[in-house]
Design a protein around this motif. Structure first.
Motif, PDB file in Angstrom:
ATOM      1  N   ALA A  90      -7.376 -11.216  11.877  1.00  0.00           N
ATOM      2  CA  ALA A  90      -7.345 -12.561  12.547  1.00  0.00           C
ATOM      3  C   ALA A  90      -5.930 -13.164  12.021  1.00  0.00           C
ATOM      4  CB  ALA A  90      -8.310 -13.682  11.759  1.00  0.00           C
ATOM      5  N   ARG A  91      -5.099 -12.368  11.467  1.00  0.00           N
ATOM      6  CA  ARG A  91      -3.815 -12.806  11.238  1.00  0.00           C
ATOM      7  C   ARG A  91      -2.774 -12.984  12.051  1.00  0.00           C
ATOM      8  NH1 ARG A  91      -3.569  -8.585   5.721  1.00  0.00           N
ATOM      9  NH2 ARG A  91      -5.328  -9.718   4.559  1.00  0.00           N
ATOM     10  N   ARG A  92      -1.761 -13.747  11.901  1.00  0.00           N
ATOM     11  CA  ARG A  92      -0.709 -13.885  12.909  1.00  0.00           C
ATOM     12  C   ARG A  92      -1.043 -14.868  13.901  1.00  0.00           C
ATOM     13  NH1 ARG A  92       3.219 -12.120   9.863  1.00  0.00           N
ATOM     14  NH2 ARG A  92       3.475  -9.734   9.497  1.00  0.00           N
ATOM     15  N   ARG A  93      -2.077 -15.709  13.359  1.00  0.00           N
ATOM     16  CA  ARG A  93      -2.605 -16.670  14.533  1.00  0.00           C
ATOM     17  C   ARG A  93      -2.432 -18.300  13.998  1.00  0.00           C
ATOM     18  NH1 ARG A  93      -8.178 -14.838  16.782  1.00  0.00           N
ATOM     19  NH2 ARG A  93      -8.665 -14.681  14.477  1.00  0.00           N
ATOM     20  N   GLY A  94      -1.603 -18.122  12.614  1.00  0.00           N
ATOM     21  CA  GLY A  94      -1.261 -19.441  12.188  1.00  0.00           C
ATOM     22  C   GLY A  94      -2.573 -19.976  11.184  1.00  0.00           C
ATOM     23  N   LEU A  95      -3.515 -19.120  11.103  1.00  0.00           N
ATOM     24  CA  LEU A  95      -4.691 -19.370  10.271  1.00  0.00           C
ATOM     25  C   LEU A  95      -4.497 -19.756   8.634  1.00  0.00           C
ATOM     26  CD1 LEU A  95      -7.740 -17.306  12.007  1.00  0.00           C
ATOM     27  CD2 LEU A  95      -7.073 -19.929  12.186  1.00  0.00           C
ATOM     28  N   ALA A  96      -3.849 -18.986   8.176  1.00  0.00           N
ATOM     29  CA  ALA A  96      -3.416 -19.049   6.575  1.00  0.00           C
ATOM     30  C   ALA A  96      -2.304 -20.558   6.579  1.00  0.00           C
ATOM     31  CB  ALA A  96      -2.313 -18.115   6.298  1.00  0.00           C
ATOM     32  N   ASP A 120       1.281 -13.043  -6.611  1.00  0.00           N
ATOM     33  CA  ASP A 120       2.051 -11.847  -6.985  1.00  0.00           C
ATOM     34  C   ASP A 120       3.446 -11.810  -6.660  1.00  0.00           C
ATOM     35  OD1 ASP A 120       3.048  -8.937  -7.036  1.00  0.00           O
ATOM     36  OD2 ASP A 120       0.719  -8.816  -7.822  1.00  0.00           O
ATOM     37  N   SER A 121       4.345 -11.337  -7.791  1.00  0.00           N
ATOM     38  CA  SER A 121       5.773 -11.481  -7.265  1.00  0.00           C
ATOM     39  C   SER A 121       6.059 -10.470  -6.099  1.00  0.00           C
ATOM     40  CB  SER A 121       6.458 -11.372  -8.633  1.00  0.00           C
ATOM     41  OG  SER A 121       6.294  -9.917  -9.155  1.00  0.00           O
ATOM     42  N   GLN A 122       5.220  -9.485  -5.975  1.00  0.00           N
ATOM     43  CA  GLN A 122       5.596  -8.435  -4.882  1.00  0.00           C
ATOM     44  C   GLN A 122       4.938  -8.854  -3.571  1.00  0.00           C
ATOM     45  OE1 GLN A 122       4.470  -4.507  -6.327  1.00  0.00           O
ATOM     46  NE2 GLN A 122       5.461  -4.926  -8.262  1.00  0.00           N
ATOM     47  N   GLY A 125       4.967 -11.788   1.742  1.00  0.00           N
ATOM     48  CA  GLY A 125       4.689 -12.609   2.812  1.00  0.00           C
ATOM     49  C   GLY A 125       3.854 -13.734   2.407  1.00  0.00           C
ATOM     50  N   ALA A 126       3.085 -13.707   1.448  1.00  0.00           N
ATOM     51  CA  ALA A 126       2.511 -15.055   0.793  1.00  0.00           C
ATOM     52  C   ALA A 126       3.608 -16.023   0.276  1.00  0.00           C
ATOM     53  CB  ALA A 126       1.633 -14.686  -0.360  1.00  0.00           C
ATOM     54  N   GLN A 127       4.568 -15.365  -0.264  1.00  0.00           N
ATOM     55  CA  GLN A 127       5.554 -16.387  -0.977  1.00  0.00           C
ATOM     56  C   GLN A 127       6.574 -17.168   0.422  1.00  0.00           C
ATOM     57  OE1 GLN A 127       8.299 -14.295  -3.720  1.00  0.00           O
ATOM     58  NE2 GLN A 127       6.715 -12.887  -3.998  1.00  0.00           N
ATOM     59  N   VAL A 128       6.666 -16.435   1.410  1.00  0.00           N
ATOM     60  CA  VAL A 128       7.252 -16.979   2.389  1.00  0.00           C
ATOM     61  C   VAL A 128       6.388 -18.183   3.083  1.00  0.00           C
ATOM     62  CG1 VAL A 128       8.047 -16.618   4.813  1.00  0.00           C
ATOM     63  CG2 VAL A 128       8.875 -15.066   3.090  1.00  0.00           C
ATOM     64  N   LEU A 129       5.139 -17.637   3.177  1.00  0.00           N
ATOM     65  CA  LEU A 129       4.115 -18.862   3.489  1.00  0.00           C
ATOM     66  C   LEU A 129       4.191 -20.055   2.921  1.00  0.00           C
ATOM     67  CD1 LEU A 129       1.707 -19.879   5.476  1.00  0.00           C
ATOM     68  CD2 LEU A 129       0.216 -18.567   3.867  1.00  0.00           C
ATOM     69  N   TYR A 130       3.974 -19.730   1.387  1.00  0.00           N
ATOM     70  CA  TYR A 130       3.945 -21.029   0.613  1.00  0.00           C
ATOM     71  C   TYR A 130       5.282 -21.763   0.569  1.00  0.00           C
ATOM     72  CZ  TYR A 130      -0.295 -18.628  -1.220  1.00  0.00           C
ATOM     73  OH  TYR A 130      -1.535 -17.923  -1.447  1.00  0.00           O
TER      74      TYR A 130
END
Length: 163
Positions: A90-96, A120-122, A125-130
């Motif tokens: 379900a990724r890459r659909r804007g759900l996060a 996690d510092s590594q 992808g999550a960092q960019v989202l946040y």
């Protein structure tokens, strides 16, 4: 569809949580063994309190984010966000992003002034989202967790909702 989970979503939530732990263990604080050992009653309490928001594809739960308000009175102005997980299918659909937006809306309705999270510092992808959702790095927690004998660092991130 994005909505708060209820006790009726217990099995779907536990299943997706365990899937996330097996697919991406570094994205979660608890281990799979700890998650399996978590009593249904504890999860029902969490779901009944509205602390988890879910993303659905038709009837299937495909993502979730937790939002926990500070417990003591002097910390009620803030809430912790996470974990956030979206099934790979379900990724890459804007759900996060939609889950984070829903968490912000819920926090505002509770009168929360700031949201905090660890990532996690590594996990770039999550960092960019946040960051795209208005979170800023405010610190680094070295060796915040040790996963399979390897120390991992967490970035501390914050979003002020009244700024």
């Amino acid at each position: 569809m994005i909505r708060a989970l209820t006790a009726g979503n217990l099995n779907a939530y536990r299943s997706l949580w365990l899937h996330g732990l097996s697919a991406d263990p570094s994205a979660f604080l608890l281990t799979a063994a700890e998650a399996v050992a978590t009593a249904d009653s504890a999860l029902v309490a969490k779901l009944s309190a509205g602390e988890v928001i879910g993303a659905f594809d038709s009837e299937a739960l495909v993502g979730f984010v937790a939002l926990r308000r500070g417990g003591p009175e002097r910390m009620r102005h803030m809430a912790d966000v996470g974990p956030l997980y979206v099934h790979p299918s379900a990724r890459r659909r804007g759900l996060a992003r939609a889950l984070l937006d829903a968490a912000v809306d819920a926090a505002l309705q509770m009168g929360v002034l700031q949201l905090e999270l660890c990532v996690d510092s590594q996990n770039l992808g999550a960092q960019v989202l946040y960051q795209a959702c208005g979170f800023e790095q405010i610190g680094l927690r070295p060796r915040s967790v040790i996963v399979d004998g390897v120390a991992r660092n967490d970035l501390l991130m914050l979003r002020q909702l009244d700024a």
